[in-house]
Scaffold this active site. Structure first.
Site, PDB file in Angstrom:
ATOM      1  N   TYR A   1      96.302  57.740  28.275  1.00 40.51           N
ATOM      2  CA  TYR A   1      94.951  57.457  28.785  1.00 40.51           C
ATOM      3  C   TYR A   1      94.706  58.271  30.057  1.00 40.51           C
ATOM      4  O   TYR A   1      93.669  58.920  30.212  1.00 40.51           O
ATOM      5  CB  TYR A   1      94.842  55.952  29.060  1.00 40.51           C
ATOM      6  CG  TYR A   1      93.487  55.458  29.518  1.00 40.51           C
ATOM      7  CD1 TYR A   1      92.384  55.497  28.680  1.00 40.51           C
ATOM      8  CD2 TYR A   1      93.330  54.906  30.796  1.00 40.51           C
ATOM      9  CE1 TYR A   1      91.141  55.006  29.099  1.00 40.51           C
ATOM     10  CE2 TYR A   1      92.101  54.415  31.216  1.00 40.51           C
ATOM     11  CZ  TYR A   1      91.007  54.470  30.362  1.00 40.51           C
ATOM     12  OH  TYR A   1      89.792  53.985  30.777  1.00 40.51           O
TER      13      TYR A   1
ATOM     14  N   SER B   1      87.889  57.130  34.901  1.00 42.55           N
ATOM     15  CA  SER B   1      88.548  55.867  35.246  1.00 42.55           C
ATOM     16  C   SER B   1      89.362  56.144  36.504  1.00 42.55           C
ATOM     17  O   SER B   1      89.687  57.313  36.787  1.00 42.55           O
ATOM     18  CB  SER B   1      89.493  55.484  34.106  1.00 42.55           C
ATOM     19  OG  SER B   1      90.430  54.515  34.527  1.00 42.55           O
TER      20      SER B   1
HETATM   21  N1  LIG Z   1      86.307  48.418  30.947  1.00 41.01           N
HETATM   22  C1  LIG Z   1      87.008  48.884  31.974  1.00 41.01           C
HETATM   23  O1  LIG Z   1      87.622  48.118  32.743  1.00 41.01           O
HETATM   24  C2  LIG Z   1      87.043  50.374  32.221  1.00 41.01           C
HETATM   25  C3  LIG Z   1      87.714  50.824  33.362  1.00 41.01           C
HETATM   26  C4  LIG Z   1      87.773  52.201  33.606  1.00 41.01           C
HETATM   27  C5  LIG Z   1      87.152  53.078  32.747  1.00 41.01           C
HETATM   28  N2  LIG Z   1      86.518  52.617  31.642  1.00 41.01           N
HETATM   29  C6  LIG Z   1      85.879  53.590  30.760  1.00 41.01           C
HETATM   30  O2  LIG Z   1      84.563  53.161  30.469  1.00 41.01           O
HETATM   31  C7  LIG Z   1      84.163  53.698  29.205  1.00 41.01           C
HETATM   32  C8  LIG Z   1      83.586  52.581  28.334  1.00 41.01           C
HETATM   33  O3  LIG Z   1      84.615  51.663  28.035  1.00 41.01           O
HETATM   34  P1  LIG Z   1      84.364  50.134  27.697  1.00 41.01           P
HETATM   35  O4  LIG Z   1      85.072  49.339  28.699  1.00 41.01           O
HETATM   36  O5  LIG Z   1      82.931  49.890  27.468  1.00 41.01           O
HETATM   37  O6  LIG Z   1      85.195  50.013  26.347  1.00 41.01           O
HETATM   38  P2  LIG Z   1      84.820  49.398  24.928  1.00 41.01           P
HETATM   39  O7  LIG Z   1      83.988  48.174  25.084  1.00 41.01           O
HETATM   40  O8  LIG Z   1      86.108  49.314  24.194  1.00 41.01           O
HETATM   41  O9  LIG Z   1      83.909  50.525  24.302  1.00 41.01           O
HETATM   42  C9  LIG Z   1      84.466  51.750  23.865  1.00 41.01           C
HETATM   43  C10 LIG Z   1      83.351  52.517  23.175  1.00 41.01           C
HETATM   44  O10 LIG Z   1      83.889  53.752  22.674  1.00 41.01           O
HETATM   45  C11 LIG Z   1      83.501  53.887  21.313  1.00 41.01           C
HETATM   46  N3  LIG Z   1      84.487  54.629  20.544  1.00 41.01           N
HETATM   47  C12 LIG Z   1      85.827  54.444  20.494  1.00 41.01           C
HETATM   48  N4  LIG Z   1      86.375  55.262  19.577  1.00 41.01           N
HETATM   49  C13 LIG Z   1      85.354  55.976  19.045  1.00 41.01           C
HETATM   50  C14 LIG Z   1      85.271  56.984  18.043  1.00 41.01           C
HETATM   51  N5  LIG Z   1      86.354  57.416  17.371  1.00 41.01           N
HETATM   52  N6  LIG Z   1      84.067  57.514  17.751  1.00 41.01           N
HETATM   53  C15 LIG Z   1      82.948  57.092  18.394  1.00 41.01           C
HETATM   54  N7  LIG Z   1      82.956  56.150  19.363  1.00 41.01           N
HETATM   55  C16 LIG Z   1      84.151  55.585  19.669  1.00 41.01           C
HETATM   56  C17 LIG Z   1      83.400  52.453  20.791  1.00 41.01           C
HETATM   57  O11 LIG Z   1      82.484  52.400  19.703  1.00 41.01           O
HETATM   58  P3  LIG Z   1      82.841  52.057  18.181  1.00 41.01           P
HETATM   59  O12 LIG Z   1      84.093  51.221  18.168  1.00 41.01           O
HETATM   60  O13 LIG Z   1      81.617  51.338  17.682  1.00 41.01           O
HETATM   61  O14 LIG Z   1      83.002  53.398  17.568  1.00 41.01           O
HETATM   62  C18 LIG Z   1      82.787  51.748  22.002  1.00 41.01           C
HETATM   63  O15 LIG Z   1      81.382  51.909  21.988  1.00 41.01           O
HETATM   64  C19 LIG Z   1      85.406  54.357  28.626  1.00 41.01           C
HETATM   65  O16 LIG Z   1      85.355  55.734  28.872  1.00 41.01           O
HETATM   66  C20 LIG Z   1      86.543  53.736  29.413  1.00 41.01           C
HETATM   67  O17 LIG Z   1      87.679  54.566  29.444  1.00 41.01           O
HETATM   68  C21 LIG Z   1      86.449  51.274  31.354  1.00 41.01           C
END
Ligand SMILES: NC(=O)c1ccc[n+]([C@@H]2O[C@H](COP(=O)([O-])OP(=O)(O)OC[C@H]3O[C@@H](n4cnc5c(N)ncnc54)[C@H](OP(=O)(O)O)[C@@H]3O)[C@@H](O)[C@H]2O)c1
Length: 264
Positions: A145, A132
């Protein structure tokens, strides 16, 4: 690497960016192993992409080796899962801290460790970490984070050099705020008008390009945010001052409130 016929394991596949990444890899002909906890969401994505769903809680340290064994030979790891871990440090229990470190940092490190030998033995592979811009700039309400995302960057930089002689590439992706789906979108926080966003598909394109070209690091954010992150690396105090004046506290507290349900 040409993704056609390669096997890619995507963690966090049930989430917003995980869906976009899985679809982009499938479009390139990759065979997918999709993992997360919500198996019903994974099953639907697996049916759509012709992939395989494997439920796994990355907080469960004992579950990582069985996940790797069940997945079988993997050419590409996309370590994408994360706990948003947003909020001021006083709002976290020690258990919350451990959970964020386990999912966001320890699990990617352990999965890379468990998969890299097999990749090297089969002639090469690619490990992609989704960090990120918080992995380049620490901001108010995001200390935990940021610690996990900075950690991924340091691990990936060293790992890339360690694994280079063995034909395994290592890439890190640094998204900014992503609209339409994912943890920022789901939080419902509003950004000031001058802060731009990108789409999940932009992150997916960056992942595909990182794999195909063995790119070390890719930012996925508009120029203004990328510039801000660079300033924060060079002059952190100046960047913190600017963010304070621009009201970063309000966005951070809105995000933390909207992401409470994802702390578990
Ligand atoms: N969205 C943004 O603006 C943004 C910006 C910068 C970086 N990121 C990064 O992008 C990546 C994806 O994020 P996203 O935006 O797609 O978030 P999201 O929609 O909240 O998805 C998070 C994912 O992580 C999984 N997860 C969380 N806890 C878990 C656990 N204990 N065991 C297994 N899986 C787990 C969740 O699956 P389950 O709940 O089904 O387990 C879900 O598939 C992350 O690394 C995030 O830090 C996102």
């Amino acid at each position: 690497m040409n993704l056609g016929g390669r096997t890619a394991l995507v963690t966090g596949a049930s989430g917003g960016l995980g869906h976009a990444i899985a679809r982009a890899l499938a479009q390139r002909g990759a065979r997918l192993v999709l993992t997360a906890r919500r198996v019903e969401v994974l099953d639907a994505l697996a049916a759509e992409t012709g992939g395989r769903a494997l439920a796994c809680d990355l907080n469960d340290r004992a579950a990582l080796l069985p996940l790797v064994e069940e997945a079988g030979p993997v050419d590409v790891l996309v370590a994408n899962a994360a706990n948003p871990a947003s909020g001021r440090i006083e709002s976290f229990t020690v258990e919350d801290i451990d959970r964020a470190l386990d999912v966001n940092l320890r699990a990617p490190m352990v999965l890379a460790r468990l998969m890299c030998d097999g990749m090297a033995e089969r002639g090469g592979g690619q490990i992609v970490f989704i960090s990120s811009l918080s992995g380049k700039a620490g901001t108010v309400g995001a200390s935990l984070y940021a610690a996990t995302k900075f950690g991924l960057r340091g691990f990936a930089q060293g790992l890339r050099e360690d694994l280079r002689p063995r034909g395994v590439g290592v890439s890190t992706i640094f998204p900014g705020f992503i609209r339409d789906a994912g943890m920022f979108h789901d939080a419902g926080a509003k950004l000031p008008g001058y802060v731009g966003t990108k789409q999940p598909e932009d992150v997916a394109d960056a992942v595909v390009s990182a794999i195909e070209n063995n790119r070390a690091e890719t930012d996925v954010a508009p120029i203004g945010l990328r510039f801000g992150a660079t300033v924060a690396m060079l002059a952190p105090e100046l960047a913190a001052n600017v963010q304070r004046r621009l009201g970063a506290d309000k966005v951070a507290s809105d995000m933390a409130a909207g992401q409470q349900d994802k702390r578990r």
